[in-house]
Every structure is written in C-alpha cells, then in structure tokens.
Design an enzyme around this catalytic site. Structure first.
Site, PDB file in Angstrom:
ATOM      1  N   TYR A  89     -46.956  37.680  51.966  1.00  0.00           N
ATOM      2  CA  TYR A  89     -47.933  36.769  52.555  1.00  0.00           C
ATOM      3  C   TYR A  89     -49.289  36.801  51.870  1.00  0.00           C
ATOM      4  O   TYR A  89     -49.948  35.774  51.751  1.00  0.00           O
ATOM      5  CB  TYR A  89     -48.132  37.108  54.040  1.00  0.00           C
ATOM      6  CG  TYR A  89     -46.941  36.787  54.897  1.00  0.00           C
ATOM      7  CD1 TYR A  89     -46.851  35.563  55.551  1.00  0.00           C
ATOM      8  CD2 TYR A  89     -45.905  37.695  55.054  1.00  0.00           C
ATOM      9  CE1 TYR A  89     -45.746  35.252  56.342  1.00  0.00           C
ATOM     10  CE2 TYR A  89     -44.795  37.397  55.837  1.00  0.00           C
ATOM     11  CZ  TYR A  89     -44.727  36.174  56.482  1.00  0.00           C
ATOM     12  OH  TYR A  89     -43.638  35.861  57.249  1.00  0.00           O
ATOM     13  N   ASN A 138     -40.276  39.541  51.450  1.00  0.00           N
ATOM     14  CA  ASN A 138     -41.271  38.830  52.257  1.00  0.00           C
ATOM     15  C   ASN A 138     -42.667  39.141  51.729  1.00  0.00           C
ATOM     16  O   ASN A 138     -43.003  40.310  51.506  1.00  0.00           O
ATOM     17  CB  ASN A 138     -41.204  39.262  53.723  1.00  0.00           C
ATOM     18  CG  ASN A 138     -39.896  38.903  54.379  1.00  0.00           C
ATOM     19  OD1 ASN A 138     -39.086  38.171  53.818  1.00  0.00           O
ATOM     20  ND2 ASN A 138     -39.674  39.417  55.585  1.00  0.00           N
ATOM     21  N   HIS A 196     -33.886  42.403  63.168  1.00  0.00           N
ATOM     22  CA  HIS A 196     -35.270  41.963  63.003  1.00  0.00           C
ATOM     23  C   HIS A 196     -36.098  42.521  64.158  1.00  0.00           C
ATOM     24  O   HIS A 196     -36.643  41.787  64.968  1.00  0.00           O
ATOM     25  CB  HIS A 196     -35.346  40.434  62.932  1.00  0.00           C
ATOM     26  CG  HIS A 196     -36.624  39.919  62.333  1.00  0.00           C
ATOM     27  ND1 HIS A 196     -36.667  38.944  61.360  1.00  0.00           N
ATOM     28  CD2 HIS A 196     -37.921  40.255  62.562  1.00  0.00           C
ATOM     29  CE1 HIS A 196     -37.922  38.690  61.033  1.00  0.00           C
ATOM     30  NE2 HIS A 196     -38.710  39.468  61.754  1.00  0.00           N
ATOM     31  N   GLU A 208     -39.450  35.286  53.365  1.00  0.00           N
ATOM     32  CA  GLU A 208     -40.546  34.863  54.251  1.00  0.00           C
ATOM     33  C   GLU A 208     -41.792  34.634  53.425  1.00  0.00           C
ATOM     34  O   GLU A 208     -42.114  35.418  52.541  1.00  0.00           O
ATOM     35  CB  GLU A 208     -40.877  35.907  55.334  1.00  0.00           C
ATOM     36  CG  GLU A 208     -39.924  35.981  56.494  1.00  0.00           C
ATOM     37  CD  GLU A 208     -40.377  37.002  57.537  1.00  0.00           C
ATOM     38  OE1 GLU A 208     -41.601  37.224  57.662  1.00  0.00           O
ATOM     39  OE2 GLU A 208     -39.509  37.570  58.213  1.00  0.00           O
TER      40      GLU A 208
END
Length: 1602
Positions: free
Chosen positions: A1341, A1339, A1151, A1407
C-alpha cells in the site's frame, strides 16, 4: 640473514661513487643558499588554467564497504583482522558512498576546479574481474563524475589507490602477474565507461607505498612482510601494469577522448646531512630507491636506475644469505615501458637528511639495503605523524630534481598530494596546516616562476578527515573536520579550507586585489508599479479563499513537478544584528538591540556568528549553495555610529565594501536591506521612530549607502518586516525599544516608517536610478490566514486580518497611498466607541498619499506560517492594535508543528498568500525574501523537518507560478546559518548551516537542508525524473485482473446458519477495541448478497476475484468434528456463480478470523493450531478444489503475528508478550503454511492442477536520510523485519534472514537470556519450508522512511529488536488512513527488491488500494489518482525491469469493515451505504477507471490514436478527473482549468457540474413526463407523485456525493 651478521666489504667501481648529474645539478644550485634566501616568500600567480585540487581515496572516505554489491578489498580484510589502531575500520569512514552531494558541496565552497579521487576496483568488479560487474558501483561513480562536472570541477581519477579486490589477493595479489591483466582489463573498462567525461587519469597512486608498506614491511594491507622478494616483485608488476594501461588508453581512447594518463609517485626530498661526498651519494641513492625505482623506467629508459641496481648487487654480495631479488625487464619490456606517462604526478609531504651508513652488519631492512640513514633536523617542525616534518624548501628542490632527471621541458608536473596531519586540540583553527600549506604552495610557485618548472597542479591532501590506514582516524589531514562520532558524519570547514579558498581565488599569492568590481543588473526587467484604487471591504482578493476552499486534500497537497524560469532568483537571507557580532568593534556604535540585551542580561548578539570577521566563511557557504542572491542588511550604527553622517565610520564601510565585492566576485547578487531593526541607540535617545526627524536621518543614511555601494548593489530594501517591529517594539514591548503603548504607538511608528520609506524611494528614484539602474522596495511580513468557516463574517475577519498585517504597509505603497478602508473603518469606529475625539490611526495628507503611492518597484515578502481566523468582538477598554481588528486566531491541530510555538508548517498557505497579493495588488513582481522554519538548539545537522518544510513550501511557490500565474521572481531561504533569533536568543535555529555558538571559532557546518536546498537550486525546482514519467503500454496477455475482499469484512451473518465465533467476533464485541464500537455482525451482508456482489464484479470487468473463506463458518469450533454444511454450501454456490460469469476465484484459506475455540487453547501460539489448519485446508481442497485453481494459505501473517499477538491492536488482542509471542506465532504460521502447501502438492495438485502459495505484505522502506549509512541500514533492517520475516524462509532458504537472527540473538543475550527469543527451525524444517510456493502473493500500500531508534535492552520487544522508527515525507499525499501515504514509486522499488532477493518469482499482487475517511461521496478522484500511479508502476516493473508479475488485485471491491477502525475508512471501488438497510453497492468514479484499465489491459498510448478498448466507454485518463462524453459543455484551458458555461473552474468541479447538469436534466425530463402522464391519467396521480418523490430523493443523494 641473521641480524648482526658481519658486512663483507666489496670493491666498487668509481662510476658508482659519483652522484647522478641531475642530483649534482640540483645540489649545486641550492647548497649555498642562506636561510633567508631559501625561505623568502614570493608573491605571484600560477598560470591560467592551473589545477587547484583536493584529494581523497576510495577506501578512506567511501564507507559502504559491503553496500550494493561491493566486493571485499584487502583493506576491508586488513581492518577486520584488527590491524588498525583501536580496531577501527573503514566500514563507514566518511560515508561518502552516500554523500556525493555533501562532498561536491565542499568543493564548490572551496572553489577548487579539480578533484583527485580514486575508483574502488572491488566496487566496480567485486571479484576483480569483468565477469562480475557491479552496476550500483558504476552508478555511484557516474553520479560523482557528473556532479563534479556540473559544478565545473574536473575529475582527476586514480584507478588504483591501494584497495585491491581481496579475491585477487587470494591468488597472490601483485606478486601474481595475472593481476596485471586483471588491472588492465579493469582500466580498459573504466576508460570506456567514464572516459567521455574524465580527462585526467592516474593509473597508480604512490606505488612505492603499495610495494613497501603492503608487501615489504607489512604495515599496510595486505600485511605481507617480505623485503627481499615480494617488495620488488610487486613494484615490477605495477610498472608493467601501468605501461599496459597507458598503451590501451593511447591506442584505443586518446584520439576520441582527448585525455591524459599518468602515474603519481611519492618521494621525500633527500638532503645530504653534510657536503661529504658519501652523504651526497647516499642522498642521491635515497631518491633513486624511492622515486627512481618507478620514475626511471617510465620517464627515462624503461629500466631501473643504475644506482638502485648496483646497490642491490652490492648488498647481495655483502649479505648473500638472503639475496634481494630485483626482477629484470626484457629489452622489449623496456621499450614498452619508456615514455608511458603524459604527466608526472608527484606526492610530497616531507624531507630527510641523509647520512651514509657506517653499520657493518647485515640487516634485512630498507635502509640497510639502500645503504643510507635518513634523519631529521631538530629545527624542522613536527606534525601529528611521526614521519612528516615540515620542510617546505624540500619541495622546490625535489621539483628541480624531477625536471632535471625525468621531465625536462616536455612533461608537465602535477603535484597530486601534499598535506599535514593534526590530532586533538582545536580541530577547526588548524594554524599549522595553514602555515605549512602556504609555505609549500609558495615553494611550488618559486619552482614555476624562478626555476621555469612546468608545474600545472597543486593538490592538498585531503578534502576531509578520513580513514588514514593503520592510524585509523587518529590523524586528521582534512581541510574539513569530520565528526566520526556522529552517524551523520558532518563536514565542517576548518580555517585551512578558507585559507585554501583565498589561494585559489588569487591563483597564488597577491598583495592586494586591484580589480574594480561592478554589478550589472541581472534581475528581470520590472514593470514600474502604479497605484490603484482603495480595497473594498472585504477586498476583492477574497476570491482567493473561494478559489481554494473547495479543493479536496489531493488537489491541495499534490506535488507538482516542474521548474521555475531560468532567471529565477534563488537566495538566502540574514540580518546584521543576527550574524555580524563585533558589536563595538572598529568604532561601531550601540544599537537598540545592544542596549536591550545588555540591560536585561539575556543572550545577545555581541559575537553572534562573528560574520564581521568571517566574510570568507560566509562566502564559502553561499558559493556551496549556488545561490544567485544574498539578502543581508547593513548595520546603520556600524556605518553611522550615532545615526548621522557626521559620525561616519569608514572601517564599517570597508567591511560592507569587502562583503559586496566578494559577493560580486562570486557572481552573487547582493540584496541589501537598509534597516533590519537595529536602530542606532543615539537616535532612540531622541525618540526613535516616534520622532519624524528620523525620516531625514534615515534618508541621509540611505543616500550615503546609495552613493557608496550603489554602483554594485542593484537591489535595495528599505525596511524589513516593519509591521513586526512596530508592534513588538512599540506595542507589546517584547522588542527594543521595549515601549508598551499598544493602542497608538504602533500606528505612529508605522506612519513614520511609511513616510521614511517613501522619501528614500524617491531619493533613489530621483538621484540614482538613471545611473545605477537598480530596484528598491520594502520587505513586508505576512502570515496566510483562512476563515474558520465560509460564513461571511469569518471571511470578512480573515480579510480584515490581512489588511491589518500586510495591508497596513502594502496598501499605502501598492494601492492608493493610504491605509486600507477596512483598517481605517475598524480603528476609527473603535476609537469612537472608546470615546476618543479622533481615530488612533494617523492620517496622511493628500500630498503624502501621492508621495507614498507606488513607492516600490517589486513586492518583497517574508512569510512563515498560516492561521485560522474567525470573527470576534474584542474588548474596548484596552486600546490595542491587536484588538482593533476584531479577530480570533487559532491553528488546525493536524498542521505540522515547529520549535516556534506559533509557527506551523502549512505549505499550501504560501500559495494562498501570493495569490492574495496577486489579486489585491494587481499581480506585482514578487520576491519571497524570507521563508524558513525553526528547530531547537539541540537539533542535529540531520534536519529532516526543515527539508520537508522547504520541499513543500517551494513546491507551493512553483504551483503559484506555474498554475496561478503569480508573477514570482525569486525565493530566499531563511536563514543562511543559525543566528541570534531576537528574544529567543540562540534557542531557535533557522539556519541551513549549523553554527557552534559554544566554540569561539563559530564554525559553520552544512545541515542536510543545505544540501537539499542546493539541489533545488541546481534543478531550478522539481523537474520530473525519468523514472516518474508515465508509461503507456499493455500488460501481458492473460494478466489476472482482480478485486479483493475478506470474509469477516464483508460477509456479516455472524451467527447465521451455524457459523461459529471467530476471534474478530470476540474482539469487536469487546469495548474500546474497534472505532465507534463497530462490528462485522452485518458488514456488507455479502452472505445474503451473492447476486449483488456478482453483479458489481461483472460491472468491474475483473477476470479474477480474491476472497477468503471463514474458517468458523465452515468449522465452527475450528476442528473437523463438525462441518457446517450451510457455510460450505455458501462458498460452493458463490464459486459456481463466479465461474459461470467467467471470473476465476482466488481463495484465501485464512484472512485473520481464527475460530475462537482455537484461540481459547492458545491460538497461533499453540502448535496444535498447525494441525487444525491442515485439517481445515484438507477439507477445503476436498470440497472446493475441483473448482478453485488459485489458493492462498495465509493473508499477511506479519499482521497476524505482530498486530494480533504483539501490539494487541487486532484480534485476538494480545499485547503483553511483544518480545516473544509475535515470533512464536510467526514460526507456527510459517510451518502451517508449509504443511498445507505440501498437502496440496502431494495429494491434490496432480488432479486439481491448481496453484497454491502465501500472501505476504510489506511497505517499501526508504532511509529517512538517504545520505546517511545509519538510516540506510535502518531501512534495510526494517524491511528485513517486515517483508523479509516471512519471505526468506519460504522464498529463499527455509530460514529467517541473517539480519533478524543476529539482531534478536544479540538483544536476547544482552537481556540475560541464554538463547535468542527468535525460534529456530531444524534442518529438516528448513528443507520442508524452503520453496513452498507456486507464486508470491504480495500486498502493498505505501512507503515509510526509516531511521535508527534505540529502545534499549530493558524490555524484550519486537520494536527494540528491529531498532527502527519510521516517519513519512510531508510532501506525500495523505489518504483516509493515517498509515497510508500515496507513494506509487515505492511499489516499483519493492517489486524490484523481490525480484533481486528471491530470484524473480512469479508474483500476484493480491492487494493494493487507498482509503477515504468517512463518507466522501462517489467522485473519488484520489482513488483514481492512486490506482493510475500504482498500476502504472506495476507496468514499469514488468516492461522496464523484467519483474515477473502475473496479476493485480485492487483492494477493495466495496467499502467494508476495516478492522480496528470499523467503517470509518473506506477502501471500496463501490460505495456501500450503511444507512440503508439494503446496503446498496453504488459505483464510485474509480470503478469506471479501473474497469477501463482492465478492458484495455493497461494504458493505451494516446499518441497512437483512439484505442478500440476506449470506444465502448470513455475511460478515465487523468488522475484528478472523471471524464465524460458530454465534452461539448466544457473546454479545457492551457493551465488545466475548464471553461464551463462561461465559468472557469477546476476539472474536478467541472466533472461534478457535468454530472449535476446531467442528473438535473434527467430529473427535469422525468418531471415533465410525470406531469404529462398526470394530466392523461389523473386517476393514478397519487401513486405517480409518490414514485417521483422517491426518484428525486435518490438522484439528489447521488448528486451530493458526486
């Protein structure tokens, strides 16, 4: 046959030498007409219900040639083979596939009641077969049909307009009779799918063209030249296909759908060139070959006409070497074909003079086969097309022939196509099209009235310029000009569009209208306003600032779904001087603006939009918008040139009469302003508004207007924005009459205006209201203002500003007949301080106050922006209205800008302003009569900022109406079109329609905002769409609920126990790399807080926890030369603790924290790092794999490659090789992932039985303009360069996607490179990479809007390769991070994209989360709102879309080090107090919310009663509240507000209050206990007091955060 072969003469029967009876009848009827008789113009009308239509064809306008599953058509192939002029294609064409709203908009403007269009067979069945149906194609046509019907336009649908699926052509096309069955199956499907709404069907459009041009001459697709066999075979197949489709409709659908089905045939009229019998025979034969070939079988006897059969027989006898093969129908087929049409569709464009041939040679040509020679008469006007000449009278003759030969009195005729092409020149002023269309339509009228022919429709080809087959875009048939050079494909009405509209309005041709038009009052019943006491200082309306000042950003900016009341008045506004022009036309007198602009030699309104001569053009726009109201002004000097009635100008009156009548005929209510700044110059010459004589003169003018127009006008406005012209015209001198006396003249003028307004109001009230029953008011301008601080002085200053601007006129009219006390007090005191004997503010007598008070029926408001106001003592020496109010003005720099410097787009200000009016003036009926935003003159029709402006401002109006109960009655957008913007001339553009001021035609082109606003009007606001509805339900059993962190972000201990340096250690210790010089040295100190982290995971109730291993903590130099056992033991210990708590570890190997030692040798640019990564992974599998069953190789490699090695905004901070390094790094990351996956798969999987994959990330990407193919392509390209960059090699085919490969290669070659900068995988590498996943870690957002951006080819860079820019919608909620906007719907969309693109792989959402910037406390309602929305979209993706999602992970477990922004942005479910050395983790409100979702495994439906998962703890169910069990203290009102201890407050404030009350109660109990204990045990009081003090401090801190 060889060209030039001798013709063999054959004897013919006498029967063949006689023209058909039908042709003889028509010929005799018209052959003796004189030219005058032939060409006379007939006035009259068509029957009621006549279909006025325009036409298009799918492949000519739609574009989207390979979009959303469409198959290739023969025209796609034909164009791509370079067979069109200038190598043009229809790939985009008019972009109608993305522009349904645009096209229907044009039809509403035209007032056409029908629209002939075709379905694209390959868009519905890409391969031509039902076995592969394309839902996206169906969705397009469903939307088009529904949109037409919603606008009262009947769809006339053609099943086949030449665009055969290429896959069917590959098996022979129409020469293969299997295509007949394919067509009828396609037709059957269309009837079943669309037939409930489509009542007019056409099987084939112009099959003669298909047969001749497509398969005979080869001029059209598919480009086959075979006049002897294919030509006739294709026609034969089409006739049988038509008949079969008709029978299917007749048998299966007619009885339930009640529609009609026919065919459209094309034909010239054939006029014999002489009265010679052979020429007459040839003319008849010409018609039989063109029209009769298809019409005779269908409408007569099921067989070809005798003239055609015998002529082919004759030709074959005379030219036997290559005989014509005309197929035959069986008797059964003839019976099946006969009568298979409910109407006769006729396309007609031109005529021909026909000679009999004298050529004695055999030539395989159409004319030679038919033995006729078509010619043109030299008197016939030509067009841009070599085959179209203007011969209007030919239509009437052809209609007579059709009736006589085919239809009789039983079958109606629909004229389904007529048009004339133009090219070049004046593309707007298309006089030729107007004249020819008028003549042709008039011939159809003659056929109907004089000849008794049942003509029921007339269709103009075409709605717009389009792709015209082999001619490409060189020939323009459209009523609307399309600019094919502009990627927006703007449509601009030509003069012919307005002409056609007039024909449609009149249903033909009439000399003049005799209709008497009146306007009934459709406005709401308005309660008569009464006066009220003077406002306090500051006013009671200050409660509005208090009401909204405590809102957080989410509460303020959230988007409200809902609608306005049914009778809501949607409108647009203009004003006379800004649009009319005609400054001295027809007796108009000069206005002060004429004088002002002419004297200064600046831009002027002499012509402006030329609306004085363009009523039809303006009505077209208004109809297209669907507005209910049109707010315009009357030009006083146009009616009274010198300002008084003695100078009455009847031509000016006639203009307004025509405008008003036209509005009412279109069901549009006129809202008429009497004065919008254009005072007659003659009145200014006697002092203008300084002179109180103007009160009576204005009243005289108004009285005349009421008398003349009042029967039809029911909404009057006396003055528009009087405060603006009082100040700018008489204070600053910026406006005419350009007087600069800022200290007194504005007050004097305003005083006069108020009295003039009151007098006009009473004139209307006394003389006209009882009979005309209208409304009258004044339109006032106001900005909203907010106090800079909550300090009382700033609040008073803000209120004072409102009283000086809005209250100046509103207070006398809507309150007590006098100026506000704040204003009187201020000006009076200033005047006294300036040593004046009296106030500069004039005074009203008591009689005047009574006269002015209540002199308005409604409150009309113009508003555009918001300002921040603070108290400031201004200078005394300068007498000025502006200085009198003692305020300072500023803007928040974060507010969106516009082209006008002082106009920021602050939508929430509208809600505040109308609330202020509600409070201050006793909630009057409010009409927003002007609201809009300026763009620069150079801006395009793609005015995205204006769309955002209207979207947000109108939504704030909806909030005011729905939530605040503001009595809002109407909204008018400013402006209908670009216009003269006063002192800014034409530099600023406020219009919904673009006006080309450089062209004398002043053509109007709708902007994107016009279509957007029309959609808002259609929906009457913003109704919640079905996809946006909340879904209740549970996730699958064993769903993985998780939270996530990353090693560098939480662990700290950067040098503890032998840990090596990472690139983020280096980066964060480099100046100016991380915000606030933050580092991850300590972070959340999770390295030392296993127990604390485990405790909060348990509290959260997750069953998984995603975290990463720190490579340099395990291998300090990145290699296995030294294994740091303490670091490895930390992870082993933590994993054991997780497993003991029944929490499954999800472990990320990398990461972003690469060992610095590896970066020192090139990092991920060096292929050796692949080997090091494999060694590191192998160690982790060996040491931890028996406990870890869920591995992630790499987290977000996109960010590693682009941010770390491209932009340099993340470690290692390399930003000098943006065109190469990101691609090299990505290449190595992909290979590293594949190697590690294979290592696990081959070495460890069988024993450890775990899962391993990669986590990629991507935003969802929408086009900035969803109506624009260029932006749609940009959105796809952006997505391919983002999520697709890593997904395609791993999850699809082992290689980069074609979009990336093509773009980077083309850019590289353009930069002079020999090969692409994008590395290539070998075939063996592709095979090794492909399928290296057990699931997709993903992930996500947020969402962005993409558009094409051209960076050029100079610098090699990733952004230029991608060629896109991004923006966001202003209505989307913001977060604490600049890049993250709250767009939950995008989550579902990208999950569906993954499903579709990658065959629905198992997905773990690794995420998802949202941030706040800075310390915002514990009551994180924005995060609850975010998680509620996003997680629900995940549920929809699973339940409704079948996406295979196995788990969800919230980012982040706790606030942590957020990379380059340091600790400024907080994503955590748990608050970390960085000011406390112990770094406590404190649950935010969202913790409870998320844990409830986990406990319930979703969202229990409240309609089913309380769910057992809600019993142990009260869950959070609303996005903006944190619920509590203390419900006895608060009750919720209908509007969502809460009554708490007698106070009505917001739900968020109630939550805080409840917690505060709860904590205060605890504190009180503790204090009481301590006090009692203190008395009982006085000896230990000191220690107890100290303890109590600490407890109180902690409670106080928690309270303030909540």
């Amino acid at each position: 046959m060889e060209s030039g072969s001798k013709l063999h003469l054959v004897e013919h029967s006498s029967q063949a030498q006689i023209p058909t009876a039908s042709y003889q009848t028509v010929w005799k009827k018209f052959s003796q007409q004189s030219v005058a008789e032939r060409d006379f113009f007939l006035y009259g009308t068509f029957p009621d219900g006549f279909l006025w239509s325009t036409a298009t064809a799918s492949f000519k306008i739609e574009g989207g040639w390979a979009e959303k599953g469409k198959g290739e058509s023969i025209w796609d192939r034909f164009a791509h083979q370079g067979k069109i002029d200038n190598n043009q294609t229809a790939d985009v064409a008019c972009d109608s596939f993305n522009k349904i709203d645009y096209d229907v908009y044009l039809m509403r403007g035209l007032q056409s009641n029908s629209y002939k269009f075709s379905l694209s067979w390959p868009r519905i069945f890409p391969t031509g077969s039902r076995t592969k149906m394309n839902q996206d194609g169906l969705d397009y046509y469903n939307k088009l049909i529904d949109s037409l019907l919603e606008s009262n336009i009947q769809p006339i649908v053609t099943l086949y307009h030449w665009d055969l699926p290429q896959s069917l052509q590959d098996i022979g096309g129409w020469q293969n009779e299997s295509v007949i069955d394919a067509f009828t199956d396609y037709a059957d499907f269309c009837f079943a799918t669309f037939g409930d709404r489509v009542k007019y069907w056409i099987t084939f459009n112009e099959p003669w063209v298909v047969s001749y041009a497509g398969y005979g001459s080869g001029q059209h697709a598919p480009g086959i030249s075979n006049l002897s066999i294919a030509f006739y075979k294709v026609g034969h197949s089409i006739i049988k296909a038509h008949a079969k489709a008709w029978h299917i409709y007749d048998k299966n659908y007619r009885s339930s759908q009640h529609g009609q089905l026919g065919i459209t045939l094309n034909s010239d009229w054939a006029e014999p060139s002489s009265q010679n019998l052979y020429d007459v025979l040839s003319a008849d034969r010409y018609l039989q070959f063109m029209l009769g070939w298809f019409a005779h079988p269908i409408f007569v006897n099921g067989d070809y006409p005798e003239a055609l059969k015998k002529q082919i027989e004759k030709y074959n006898q005379e030219c036997a070497s290559i005989p014509i093969q005309l197929p035959s129908f069986t008797e059964k087929e003839k019976q099946y074909i006969t009568g298979t049409s409910d109407f006769f569709g006729l396309s007609h464009y031109t005529s021909r003079l026909i000679n009999s041939t004298t050529n004695s040679t055999c030539v395989l040509s159409y004319n030679c086969i038919g033995d006729f020679l078509p010619q043109i008469h030299p008197s016939w006007p030509p067009t841009a097309s070599p085959w179209i000449y203007i011969v209007p009278w030919g239509l009437r003759r052809l209609l007579n022939f059709v009736k006589t030969e085919y239809t009789g009195n039983n079958i109606p005729i629909y004229i389904t196509g007529y048009g004339v092409p133009t090219d070049g020149g004046d593309f707007i002023n298309d006089t030729l099209r107007i004249e020819s269309s008028a003549a042709y339509i008039n011939e159809a009228l003659k056929a109907f009235i004089l000849d008794g022919i049942d003509v029921r429709a007339f269709t103009l080809w075409s709605l717009m310029d389009n792709f015209e087959g082999p001619q490409g875009y060189s020939q323009r048939f459209g009523l609307h000009h399309v600019n094919f050079e502009d990627s927006n494909r703007p449509r601009t009405p030509k003069e012919s569009a307005y002409f056609y509209t007039r024909i449609i309005e009149n249903n033909g041709f009439v000399n003049s209208s005799s209709k008497k038009l009146t306007q009934s009052l459709t406005l709401n019943i308005i309660k008569r306003l009464t006066g009220s006491p003077a406002s306090a200082v500051p006013s009671n309306a200050k409660v509005v600032w208090k009401k909204f000042s405590n809102q957080n950003e989410m509460e303020r900016d959230y988007f409200l779904h809902g609608t306005f009341p049914e009778e809501f008045g949607w409108g647009v506004s203009t004003s006379a001087y800004q649009i009319e022009g005609g400054w001295n036309a027809d007796g108009k007198g000069p206005s002060i603006w004429d004088t002002f602009t002419h004297n200064l030699t600046i831009q002027n309104g002499d012509i402006a939009c030329d609306s004085y001569n363009k009523i039809d053009e303006d009505l077209y726009m208004l109809r297209a918008l669907r507005v209910k109201n049109y707010h315009f002004s009357i030009s006083w000097p146009r009616i009274f040139p010198n300002g008084s009635i003695e100078s009455l100008n009847l031509l000016g009156v006639e203009y307004y009469n025509k405008l008003i009548d036209s509005l009412i005929a279109s069901n549009i209510t006129p809202m008429v302003t009497l004065y919008h700044w254009d005072l007659p110059q003659a009145l200014q010459d006697i002092g203008g508004w300084e002179n109180e004589e103007l009160i009576n003169l204005f009243n005289e003018y108004a009285d005349y207007c009421f008398t003349t127009f009042g029967e039809r006008v029911k909404f009057w406005i006396t003055f528009s924005d009087p405060s603006v012209f009082s100040w700018e015209g008489y204070g600053t001198g910026a406006f005419p009459p350009s007087l600069k006396k800022p200290g007194n003249l504005p007050y004097i003028v305003a005083h006069t205006l108020l009295k003039a307004h009151a007098k006009v109001f009473h004139t209307y009230d006394d003389k006209y209201r009882s009979t005309q029953k209208g409304l009258i008011s004044i339109s006032l301008n106001a900005d909203w203002v907010v106090p800079k601080t909550n300090d009382l002085r700033d609040v008073a200053a803000a209120d004072r500003y409102m009283q000086f601007t809005l209250g100046w006129f509103a207070h006398p009219i809507f309150k007590n007949g006098d100026y506000p006390d704040a204003m009187k007090w201020q000006v009076g005191n200033k005047s006294e301080l300036q040593h004046l004997s009296t106030s500069r503010l004039p005074q009203f007598t008591e009689q005047e106050k009574n006269y002015i008070r209540g002199s308005a029926d409604v409150f009309c408001l113009n508003t555009y922006t918001t300002k921040i106001i603070s108290h400031k003592i201004n200078k005394l020496k300068t007498f000025s209205y502006e200085y009198d109010r003692d305020t300072a003005e500023t803007f928040d720099p974060s507010w969106p800008t516009s082209s006008a410097k002082n106009y920021r787009a602050v939508a929430w200000g509208l809600r505040g302003l109308v609330n202020w009016i509600k409070e201050e003036y006793n909630n009057p009926s409010i009409y927003i009569t002007g609201n809009g935003v300026a763009t620069k003159y150079s801006s395009s029709v793609d005015d995205t900022d204006r769309v955002f402006y209207y979207k947000t401002y109108i939504n704030e109006a909806l909030k005011a109406y729905s939530l605040d109960h503001v009595n809002l009655k109407g909204y008018a957008a400013r402006s209908l079109m670009d216009s003269f913007e006063w002192v800014n001339g034409y530099d600023f553009r406020f219009g919904l329609h673009h006006v080309n001021f450089k062209n004398p035609n002043r053509q109007r082109t709708p902007k994107r905002s016009a279509h957007y606003y029309a959609g808002v009007i259609r929906d009457n606001g913003f109704p919640r769409q079905k996809d946006d509805e909340f879904l209740y339900g549970e996730f699958p059993k064993n769903f993985a609920w998780s939270a996530a962190t990353a090693a560098y972000q939480i662990e700290g201990a950067w040098r503890a126990d032998g840990k090596g340096l990472s690139i983020w250690d280096t980066f964060s210790h480099t100046p100016l790399k991380v915000g606030n010089d933050d580092t991850g040295d300590v972070a959340c100190d999770s390295y030392h807080k296993i127990e604390e982290d485990l405790a909060i995971l348990k509290e959260l109730k997750v069953n998984h926890y995603r975290f990463s291993l720190s490579w340099p903590r395990i291998l300090p130099d990145g290699t296995t030369r030294f294994v740091n056992e303490p670091g490895l033991n930390y992870y082993a210990q933590f994993i054991d603790a997780l497993l003991q708590a029944n929490i499954k570890p999800q472990v990320t190997l990398y990461h972003w924290d690469l060992p610095q030692a590896l970066q020192d040798v090139g990092g991920w640019e060096n292929t050796s790092t692949i080997d090091r990564f494999v060694e590191y992974a192998n160690l982790c599998f060996q040491r931890l794999g028996d406990k870890v069953k869920f591995w992630i190789t790499l987290n977000e490699p996109y960010n590693t490659a682009l941010l770390g090695y491209g932009y340099g905004t993340a470690a290692p901070g390399i930003g000098t090789r943006l065109g190469t390094a990101p691609y090299v790094v990505a290449h190595n990351l992909i290979k590293a992932h594949a190697e590690v996956w294979h290592l696990y798969n081959e070495t460890y999987r069988s024993q450890q039985k775990g899962l391993i994959s990669i986590t990629i990330n991507s935003d969802w990407v929408e086009p900035r303009n969803p109506y624009k193919q260029e932006d749609i392509d940009a959105a796809n390209r952006h997505l391919m360069f983002y999520g697709g960059w890593f997904a395609y090699p791993i999850f699809k085919d082992g290689d980069y996607n074609e979009v990336m490969k093509t773009r980077v290669r083309e850019k590289s070659l353009a930069q002079g490179l020999a090969k692409s900068r994008l590395p290539e995988f070998t075939e063996s590498e592709k095979q090794k990479i492909k399928g290296t996943y057990d699931y997709m870690g993903f992930n996500h957002y947020t969402t962005v809007l993409a558009f094409t951006a051209n960076f050029g080819n100079i610098l090699p860079m990733y952004d230029a390769d991608r060629g896109t820019g991004t923006t966001t919608d202003r209505s989307w909620l913001r977060s604490g991070s600049f890049w993250l906007k709250v767009t939950p719907w995008g989550y579902r969309k990208i999950l569906n994209w993954i499903k579709k693109e990658f065959n629905n792989p198992p997905i773990y959402l690794t995420e998802n989360g949202v941030s706040e910037h800075g310390d915002q406390g514990l009551n994180d309602t924005w995060r609850i709102n975010y998680y509620r929305g996003y997680i629900n979209e995940v549920l929809k993706a699973i339940k409704l879309d079948g996406v295979d999602i196995r788990g969800y992970t919230a980012w982040s477990l706790m606030d942590n080090f957020e990379w380059a922004v340091g600790y400024a942005d907080r994503f955590g479910l748990f608050y970390v107090n960085y000011t406390d050395p112990s770094l406590p983790r404190i649950p935010k409100a969202s913790t409870k919310f998320y844990s409830t979702i986990i406990r319930c495994n979703g969202f229990p439906d409240p309609a089913l009663g309380p769910h057992e998962c809600l019993q142990s703890e009260a869950p959070t169910t609303e996005p903006s509240t944190v619920e509590t069990t203390l419900t006895t203290l608060a009750t919720i009102t209908n509007d969502g507000r809460i009554n708490f201890l007698g106070l009505e407050i917001s739900s968020v404030n109630a939550t805080a209050a409840l917690y505060t009350l709860f904590i205060t109660s605890i504190i009180a109990i503790v204090l009481l206990a301590i006090f009692s204990y203190k008395i009982w045990k006085t000896g230990r009081s000191g220690k107890q007091v100290e303890s109590t003090s600490q407890t109180m401090e902690l409670s106080g801190n928690q309270k303030t955060r909540i």
